[in-house]
Design a protein around this motif. Sequence first.
Motif, PDB file in Angstrom:
ATOM      1  N   ASN A   5       0.826  -1.200   0.000  1.00 13.08           N
ATOM      2  CA  ASN A   5       0.000   0.000   0.000  1.00 13.08           C
ATOM      3  C   ASN A   5       0.864   1.254   0.000  1.00 13.08           C
ATOM      4  OD1 ASN A   5       0.630   0.733   2.769  1.00 13.08           O
ATOM      5  ND2 ASN A   5      -0.697  -0.954   3.383  1.00 13.08           N
ATOM      6  N   PHE A   6       0.206   2.355  -0.272  1.00 13.59           N
ATOM      7  CA  PHE A   6       0.874   3.647  -0.425  1.00 13.59           C
ATOM      8  C   PHE A   6       1.479   4.144   0.886  1.00 13.59           C
ATOM      9  CE2 PHE A   6       0.736   8.328  -0.781  1.00 13.59           C
ATOM     10  CZ  PHE A   6       1.557   8.479  -1.889  1.00 13.59           C
ATOM     11  N   LEU A  34       1.623   3.037  -5.644  1.00  9.79           N
ATOM     12  CA  LEU A  34       0.494   2.315  -5.052  1.00  9.79           C
ATOM     13  C   LEU A  34      -0.610   3.237  -4.546  1.00  9.79           C
ATOM     14  CD1 LEU A  34       2.462  -0.447  -3.126  1.00  9.79           C
ATOM     15  CD2 LEU A  34       1.360  -0.603  -5.366  1.00  9.79           C
ATOM     16  N   GLY A  35      -0.595   4.493  -4.953  1.00  9.94           N
ATOM     17  CA  GLY A  35      -1.617   5.427  -4.513  1.00  9.94           C
ATOM     18  C   GLY A  35      -2.782   5.538  -5.473  1.00  9.94           C
ATOM     19  N   ASP A  36      -2.910   4.601  -6.406  1.00  4.13           N
ATOM     20  CA  ASP A  36      -3.959   4.668  -7.424  1.00  4.13           C
ATOM     21  C   ASP A  36      -5.367   4.725  -6.851  1.00  4.13           C
ATOM     22  OD1 ASP A  36      -1.991   4.602  -9.293  1.00  4.13           O
ATOM     23  OD2 ASP A  36      -2.272   2.509  -9.841  1.00  4.13           O
ATOM     24  N   ALA A  96       9.220   9.310  -6.777  1.00  2.00           N
ATOM     25  CA  ALA A  96       8.204  10.310  -6.428  1.00  2.00           C
ATOM     26  C   ALA A  96       8.005  11.292  -7.575  1.00  2.00           C
ATOM     27  CB  ALA A  96       8.606  11.053  -5.158  1.00  2.00           C
ATOM     28  N   HIS A  97       9.090  11.733  -8.181  1.00  2.00           N
ATOM     29  CA  HIS A  97       9.001  12.692  -9.277  1.00  2.00           C
ATOM     30  C   HIS A  97       8.291  12.090 -10.488  1.00  2.00           C
ATOM     31  CE1 HIS A  97      10.851  15.091 -12.676  1.00  2.00           C
ATOM     32  NE2 HIS A  97      10.133  15.952 -12.000  1.00  2.00           N
ATOM     33  N   GLU A  98       8.610  10.873 -10.819  1.00  2.00           N
ATOM     34  CA  GLU A  98       7.962  10.219 -11.959  1.00  2.00           C
ATOM     35  C   GLU A  98       6.464  10.047 -11.716  1.00  2.00           C
ATOM     36  OE1 GLU A  98       9.208   9.557 -14.988  1.00  2.00           O
ATOM     37  OE2 GLU A  98      10.998  10.592 -14.259  1.00  2.00           O
ATOM     38  N   GLU A  99       6.102   9.687 -10.508  1.00  2.00           N
ATOM     39  CA  GLU A  99       4.683   9.532 -10.178  1.00  2.00           C
ATOM     40  C   GLU A  99       3.968  10.882 -10.219  1.00  2.00           C
ATOM     41  OE1 GLU A  99       1.310   7.261  -9.453  1.00  2.00           O
ATOM     42  OE2 GLU A  99       3.327   6.587  -9.966  1.00  2.00           O
ATOM     43  N   PRO A 147       0.378  15.687  -2.439  1.00  3.17           N
ATOM     44  CA  PRO A 147       1.195  16.339  -1.398  1.00  3.17           C
ATOM     45  C   PRO A 147       2.191  15.378  -0.734  1.00  3.17           C
ATOM     46  CG  PRO A 147      -1.094  16.998  -1.183  1.00  3.17           C
ATOM     47  CD  PRO A 147      -1.057  15.894  -2.195  1.00  3.17           C
ATOM     48  N   ALA A 148       1.805  14.126  -0.545  1.00  5.57           N
ATOM     49  CA  ALA A 148       2.725  13.145   0.045  1.00  5.57           C
ATOM     50  C   ALA A 148       3.906  12.880  -0.884  1.00  5.57           C
ATOM     51  CB  ALA A 148       1.983  11.846   0.350  1.00  5.57           C
ATOM     52  N   LEU A 149       3.639  12.846  -2.180  1.00  6.96           N
ATOM     53  CA  LEU A 149       4.719  12.649  -3.146  1.00  6.96           C
ATOM     54  C   LEU A 149       5.659  13.852  -3.162  1.00  6.96           C
ATOM     55  CD1 LEU A 149       2.718  11.040  -6.086  1.00  6.96           C
ATOM     56  CD2 LEU A 149       4.359   9.888  -4.588  1.00  6.96           C
ATOM     57  N   VAL A 150       5.110  15.048  -3.047  1.00 12.79           N
ATOM     58  CA  VAL A 150       5.953  16.253  -3.025  1.00 12.79           C
ATOM     59  C   VAL A 150       6.880  16.209  -1.809  1.00 12.79           C
ATOM     60  CG1 VAL A 150       5.945  18.770  -2.769  1.00 12.79           C
ATOM     61  CG2 VAL A 150       4.376  17.673  -4.379  1.00 12.79           C
TER      62      VAL A 150
END
Length: 136
Positions: A26-27, A44-46, A72-75, A55-58
């Motif tokens: 999971n994410f 896995l945040g789909d 993270a950047h690619e996502e 915001p979590a990816l940032v």
Amino acid sequence: MRRLIAIGGMGLLLGVAPGCGLAPRNFRKIRHPAPLVRARAMSLGDRRSSARVVPALVVRLNDPDPVVRLAAHEELKQRTGQDFGYLPWADLPERQAAVARWNDWLSGRPPAGAPSPQAPTKAPPTPTEYRQTIRG
């Protein structure tokens, strides 16, 4: 004979045991101590809303591990169509400037000093349009 049974029993236990712990399910694992697990969890945040995932990816763009930053950047690019000149392998000051542009964009402010985008085939969403799409 007992030794053979013990070895066979161990093999049976290992055969039915769950897989290794490096495969996140999971994410939430983006906060795991192992960089490989964090990097693999990025996609896995789909099933979660972009309002929570982006915001979590940032935040992960500041991760100490470059592989996690790259994931993270690619996502982020895939989810938002934005880039803001972020390079996961760049020096810290350059990365911080790009992360500041991401944060500006998230808050609805125009990103200061953002590099001019390459000719996109489709214009990326504005922050307002982005919020409307994630709210439904």
